[in-house]
Design a protein around this motif. Structure first.
Motif, PDB file in Angstrom:
ATOM      1  N   LEU A  64       0.866  -1.179   0.000  1.00 36.14           N
ATOM      2  CA  LEU A  64       0.000   0.000   0.000  1.00 36.14           C
ATOM      3  C   LEU A  64       0.901   1.227   0.000  1.00 36.14           C
ATOM      4  O   LEU A  64       2.099   1.144   0.278  1.00 36.14           O
ATOM      5  CB  LEU A  64      -0.920   0.001   1.230  1.00 36.14           C
ATOM      6  N   GLU A  65       0.286   2.364  -0.297  1.00 38.46           N
ATOM      7  CA  GLU A  65       1.081   3.595  -0.418  1.00 38.46           C
ATOM      8  C   GLU A  65       1.883   3.901   0.834  1.00 38.46           C
ATOM      9  O   GLU A  65       2.990   4.431   0.774  1.00 38.46           O
ATOM     10  CB  GLU A  65       0.155   4.782  -0.712  1.00 38.46           C
ATOM     11  N   ASP A  66       1.309   3.559   1.985  1.00 40.25           N
ATOM     12  CA  ASP A  66       1.989   3.924   3.220  1.00 40.25           C
ATOM     13  C   ASP A  66       2.944   2.847   3.715  1.00 40.25           C
ATOM     14  O   ASP A  66       3.394   2.891   4.858  1.00 40.25           O
ATOM     15  CB  ASP A  66       0.965   4.256   4.302  1.00 40.25           C
ATOM     16  N   GLY A  67       3.255   1.867   2.865  1.00 37.33           N
ATOM     17  CA  GLY A  67       4.308   0.938   3.222  1.00 37.33           C
ATOM     18  C   GLY A  67       3.857  -0.398   3.778  1.00 37.33           C
ATOM     19  O   GLY A  67       4.653  -1.320   3.883  1.00 37.33           O
ATOM     20  N   ARG A  68       2.592  -0.502   4.132  1.00 38.80           N
ATOM     21  CA  ARG A  68       2.114  -1.814   4.557  1.00 38.80           C
ATOM     22  C   ARG A  68       2.242  -2.786   3.389  1.00 38.80           C
ATOM     23  O   ARG A  68       2.011  -2.406   2.240  1.00 38.80           O
ATOM     24  CB  ARG A  68       0.639  -1.729   4.976  1.00 38.80           C
ATOM     25  N   ARG A  69       2.608  -4.024   3.681  1.00 45.78           N
ATOM     26  CA  ARG A  69       2.746  -4.997   2.611  1.00 45.78           C
ATOM     27  C   ARG A  69       1.893  -6.226   2.883  1.00 45.78           C
ATOM     28  O   ARG A  69       1.843  -6.711   4.005  1.00 45.78           O
ATOM     29  CB  ARG A  69       4.207  -5.448   2.492  1.00 45.78           C
ATOM     30  N   GLN A  70       1.234  -6.726   1.861  1.00 42.20           N
ATOM     31  CA  GLN A  70       0.549  -8.009   1.992  1.00 42.20           C
ATOM     32  C   GLN A  70       1.168  -9.002   1.028  1.00 42.20           C
ATOM     33  O   GLN A  70       1.299  -8.718  -0.161  1.00 42.20           O
ATOM     34  CB  GLN A  70      -0.948  -7.858   1.677  1.00 42.20           C
ATOM     35  N   ILE A  71       1.569 -10.147   1.555  1.00 41.59           N
ATOM     36  CA  ILE A  71       1.935 -11.273   0.697  1.00 41.59           C
ATOM     37  C   ILE A  71       0.647 -11.991   0.332  1.00 41.59           C
ATOM     38  O   ILE A  71      -0.135 -12.353   1.206  1.00 41.59           O
ATOM     39  CB  ILE A  71       2.928 -12.214   1.403  1.00 41.59           C
ATOM     40  N   ILE A  72       0.448 -12.157  -0.963  1.00 43.92           N
ATOM     41  CA  ILE A  72      -0.844 -12.612  -1.472  1.00 43.92           C
ATOM     42  C   ILE A  72      -0.827 -14.104  -1.768  1.00 43.92           C
ATOM     43  O   ILE A  72      -1.851 -14.767  -1.749  1.00 43.92           O
ATOM     44  CB  ILE A  72      -1.177 -11.820  -2.761  1.00 43.92           C
TER      45      ILE A  72
ATOM     46  N   GLN B 145      -4.507  -6.146   5.384  1.00 43.69           N
ATOM     47  CA  GLN B 145      -3.836  -4.906   5.739  1.00 43.69           C
ATOM     48  C   GLN B 145      -4.741  -3.721   6.048  1.00 43.69           C
ATOM     49  O   GLN B 145      -4.343  -2.823   6.768  1.00 43.69           O
ATOM     50  CB  GLN B 145      -2.877  -4.492   4.604  1.00 43.69           C
ATOM     51  N   ARG B 146      -5.926  -3.675   5.464  1.00 41.70           N
ATOM     52  CA  ARG B 146      -6.722  -2.468   5.644  1.00 41.70           C
ATOM     53  C   ARG B 146      -7.590  -2.548   6.902  1.00 41.70           C
ATOM     54  O   ARG B 146      -8.100  -3.612   7.240  1.00 41.70           O
ATOM     55  CB  ARG B 146      -7.593  -2.224   4.416  1.00 41.70           C
ATOM     56  N   ASP B 147      -7.747  -1.431   7.588  1.00 38.72           N
ATOM     57  CA  ASP B 147      -8.624  -1.432   8.756  1.00 38.72           C
ATOM     58  C   ASP B 147     -10.071  -1.293   8.299  1.00 38.72           C
ATOM     59  O   ASP B 147     -10.359  -1.179   7.109  1.00 38.72           O
ATOM     60  CB  ASP B 147      -8.212  -0.343   9.750  1.00 38.72           C
ATOM     61  N   ALA B 148     -10.977  -1.296   9.264  1.00 35.51           N
ATOM     62  CA  ALA B 148     -12.400  -1.407   8.938  1.00 35.51           C
ATOM     63  C   ALA B 148     -12.873  -0.348   7.945  1.00 35.51           C
ATOM     64  O   ALA B 148     -13.536  -0.672   6.959  1.00 35.51           O
ATOM     65  CB  ALA B 148     -13.232  -1.340  10.218  1.00 35.51           C
ATOM     66  N   ALA B 226      -9.687   4.681   1.024  1.00 37.46           N
ATOM     67  CA  ALA B 226      -9.505   3.235   0.892  1.00 37.46           C
ATOM     68  C   ALA B 226      -8.133   2.859   0.357  1.00 37.46           C
ATOM     69  O   ALA B 226      -7.791   1.692   0.323  1.00 37.46           O
ATOM     70  CB  ALA B 226     -10.568   2.669  -0.041  1.00 37.46           C
ATOM     71  N   GLN B 227      -7.353   3.860  -0.050  1.00 39.15           N
ATOM     72  CA  GLN B 227      -6.149   3.594  -0.840  1.00 39.15           C
ATOM     73  C   GLN B 227      -6.507   2.677  -2.010  1.00 39.15           C
ATOM     74  O   GLN B 227      -5.865   1.669  -2.276  1.00 39.15           O
ATOM     75  CB  GLN B 227      -5.048   2.957   0.012  1.00 39.15           C
ATOM     76  N   PHE B 228      -7.562   3.066  -2.685  1.00 37.84           N
ATOM     77  CA  PHE B 228      -8.093   2.288  -3.798  1.00 37.84           C
ATOM     78  C   PHE B 228      -7.433   2.716  -5.097  1.00 37.84           C
ATOM     79  O   PHE B 228      -7.482   3.890  -5.461  1.00 37.84           O
ATOM     80  CB  PHE B 228      -9.602   2.505  -3.907  1.00 37.84           C
ATOM     81  N   SER B 229      -6.836   1.773  -5.778  1.00 36.18           N
ATOM     82  CA  SER B 229      -6.291   2.060  -7.095  1.00 36.18           C
ATOM     83  C   SER B 229      -6.973   1.143  -8.095  1.00 36.18           C
ATOM     84  O   SER B 229      -6.891  -0.076  -7.972  1.00 36.18           O
ATOM     85  CB  SER B 229      -4.790   1.819  -7.094  1.00 36.18           C
ATOM     86  N   PRO B 230      -7.661   1.702  -9.079  1.00 35.32           N
ATOM     87  CA  PRO B 230      -8.493   0.870  -9.972  1.00 35.32           C
ATOM     88  C   PRO B 230      -7.694   0.017 -10.951  1.00 35.32           C
ATOM     89  O   PRO B 230      -8.285  -0.727 -11.712  1.00 35.32           O
ATOM     90  CB  PRO B 230      -9.346   1.902 -10.711  1.00 35.32           C
ATOM     91  N   ASN B 231      -6.378   0.107 -10.907  1.00 37.38           N
ATOM     92  CA  ASN B 231      -5.597  -0.626 -11.908  1.00 37.38           C
ATOM     93  C   ASN B 231      -5.900  -2.128 -11.920  1.00 37.38           C
ATOM     94  O   ASN B 231      -5.858  -2.757 -12.959  1.00 37.38           O
ATOM     95  CB  ASN B 231      -4.096  -0.395 -11.701  1.00 37.38           C
ATOM     96  N   TYR B 232      -6.240  -2.680 -10.760  1.00 36.61           N
ATOM     97  CA  TYR B 232      -6.429  -4.135 -10.717  1.00 36.61           C
ATOM     98  C   TYR B 232      -7.687  -4.592 -11.453  1.00 36.61           C
ATOM     99  O   TYR B 232      -7.874  -5.780 -11.684  1.00 36.61           O
ATOM    100  CB  TYR B 232      -6.439  -4.636  -9.272  1.00 36.61           C
ATOM    101  N   LEU B 233      -8.547  -3.640 -11.811  1.00 35.59           N
ATOM    102  CA  LEU B 233      -9.740  -4.015 -12.572  1.00 35.59           C
ATOM    103  C   LEU B 233      -9.458  -4.070 -14.070  1.00 35.59           C
ATOM    104  O   LEU B 233     -10.279  -4.532 -14.860  1.00 35.59           O
ATOM    105  CB  LEU B 233     -10.884  -3.041 -12.272  1.00 35.59           C
ATOM    106  N   HIS B 234      -8.290  -3.595 -14.456  1.00 33.12           N
ATOM    107  CA  HIS B 234      -7.826  -3.706 -15.842  1.00 33.12           C
ATOM    108  C   HIS B 234      -8.872  -3.212 -16.838  1.00 33.12           C
ATOM    109  O   HIS B 234      -9.238  -3.918 -17.776  1.00 33.12           O
ATOM    110  CB  HIS B 234      -7.413  -5.148 -16.148  1.00 33.12           C
TER     111      HIS B 234
END
Lengths: 246, 246
Positions: A64-72, B145-148, B226-234
DNA sequence: TTGCTGCCTTAACATACGTTATTGTCCCGT
DNA sequence: ACGGGACAATAACGTATGTTAAGGCAGCAA
């Protein structure tokens, strides 16, 4: 050295010696060696080839932009990184190594060629794609519903069974060449809590973990704490697939 | 009524009128109507056909033994449930409706026929599969990684953009025909906390949610939290796909 | 040997989120 | 118009997990 891929696919279907030969072929071309913690491909780049892991561990991840990382996802020997990615214009995540890794880069054309002429391989690759999707779904379930110890236990069961499927276990042991920080990024936990949870599983005699060597003395017991059901790995080969001429 | 599927696929590539005709054809056979909260297919059953959602909302879900439930994915009109599932012997999860739903059940043979003769459709279906996988990965990131509030905001952005892609938005509004309990099961949160978080987004003027109608007055702002980036929807269609004869 | 450096371990404290419970509101059937 | 049921909204309180910080141990370079 494709043997891992072949071995994996044969959990699903019997392959003819011709099929195996083709797979062997494919995995000697386009070799690439990487050290630990290097990127195989980065978010934003255009996918050029399908990467087949010949040895070592890698992972899919996203920052994520703020540096948090998720291994998917974890990639183990014999795993293919995204059959058919090249349909997409750019990667929406990165793939990086965890240990030193050898991969075979299979160009688009080669994949299409193979799937045109070897329907049994095509079928088997579909199976492997579907299993990978099922694994991804199970991660969703883990992250959404399971608590730390269940989640960790579940992941260890998954990795152990996947490794066993490609012949990389030794009795009830296997390698686990990842740092606790990497487990944390995969499990959505802090490193501190991963450590606590490992201690807990150790104290319960569910795992032995020394250095990079993991032992699961009682797999059933570990599966029980994780509410792990192996059905999603689809390892049940059916009679209908046994008619290849070898 | 396939229009949703066609409209979705045309975000990726231009389809010829022949292609569209075939898709229209496919989606008028094997119709099935279901009420709200019915199962389309259950874990353990053998998959027989690919289900195409013509109208209504459905979801993939899985129960743990002790009753916890995770919603793994939402299906919207125009979505295909698992192209190629029938390679697997049995379902490892269930698919159920959230609202009344109409589906077209496309038999295996029909799929194979189409993908043999209409390479552009095949290509487009690959794209839709890959996007679905990307969505699943993004759920992994969210849950890990994301909170509620980030998680909820992210989901609302995703659903809004997907609905827009099939023509089911009206300006900055769309339907959101799900209960808070269902959002909770999808987000890995309790219903109480989903409620709190909705209030929070409302208070911040990021969403308006009355009954089943969602309005997002400022999509960019919601994406930001949300730190949402639409790139993953291609959704970026390329020039190289524009050469179909219509 | 010495002293880094990277990783694991443990502790004390902070907080986001879960649980349980009550009340409010709308809709629908009669 | 009334009552019941489903769902949403809040409040009080409990807990799993995060954060910060410090110490320990192994491996490696000079």
């Amino acid at each position: 050295m494709t043997s891992h891929l072949i071995r994996k696919l044969e959990q699903f279907t019997k392959l003819s010696s011709k099929d195996k030969h083709v797979l062997d072929q494919v995995s000697t071309e386009g070799l690439r060696q990487l050290g630990a913690r290097e990127d195989i491909i980065r978010e934003g780049e255009r996918p050029q080839a399908v990467n087949l892991i010949l040895s070592g561990w890698a992972c899919r991840y996203k920052y994520l932009e703020d540096g948090r990382r998720q291994i998917i996802a974890f990639f183990l020997p014999g795993d293919l990184c995204d059959n058919h990615v090249f349909v997409l214009r750019e990667m929406d995540h990165s793939i990086g190594t965890l240990t030193p890794v050898t991969i075979a880069q299979i160009p688009r054309q080669r994949i299409e060629e193979v799937s045109l002429h070897h329907s049994r391989i095509t079928q088997a690759l579909w199976w492997e794609s579907l299993v990978n999707m099922a694994i991804q779904r199970e991660w969703t379930v883990s992250l959404g519903q399971r608590d730390a110890s269940e989640r960790l236990a579940h992941l260890l069961c998954e990795l152990f069974l996947r490794l066993r499927g490609v012949g990389l276990t030794d009795g009830d042991s296997c390698e686990l060449p990842v740092k606790q920080a990497e487990l944390a990024d995969a499990l959505g936990l802090s490193t501190v809590h991963v450590n606590r949870t490992l201690q807990e599983l150790r104290a319960a005699k569910l795992i032995v973990l020394k250095g990079k060597m993991l032992t699961i003395p009682n797999l059933e017991a570990l599966q029980d704490v994780a509410q792990f059901s192996p059905n999603y790995l689809h390892l049940d080969r059916e009679g209908r697939h046994l008619d290849a001429n070898d």
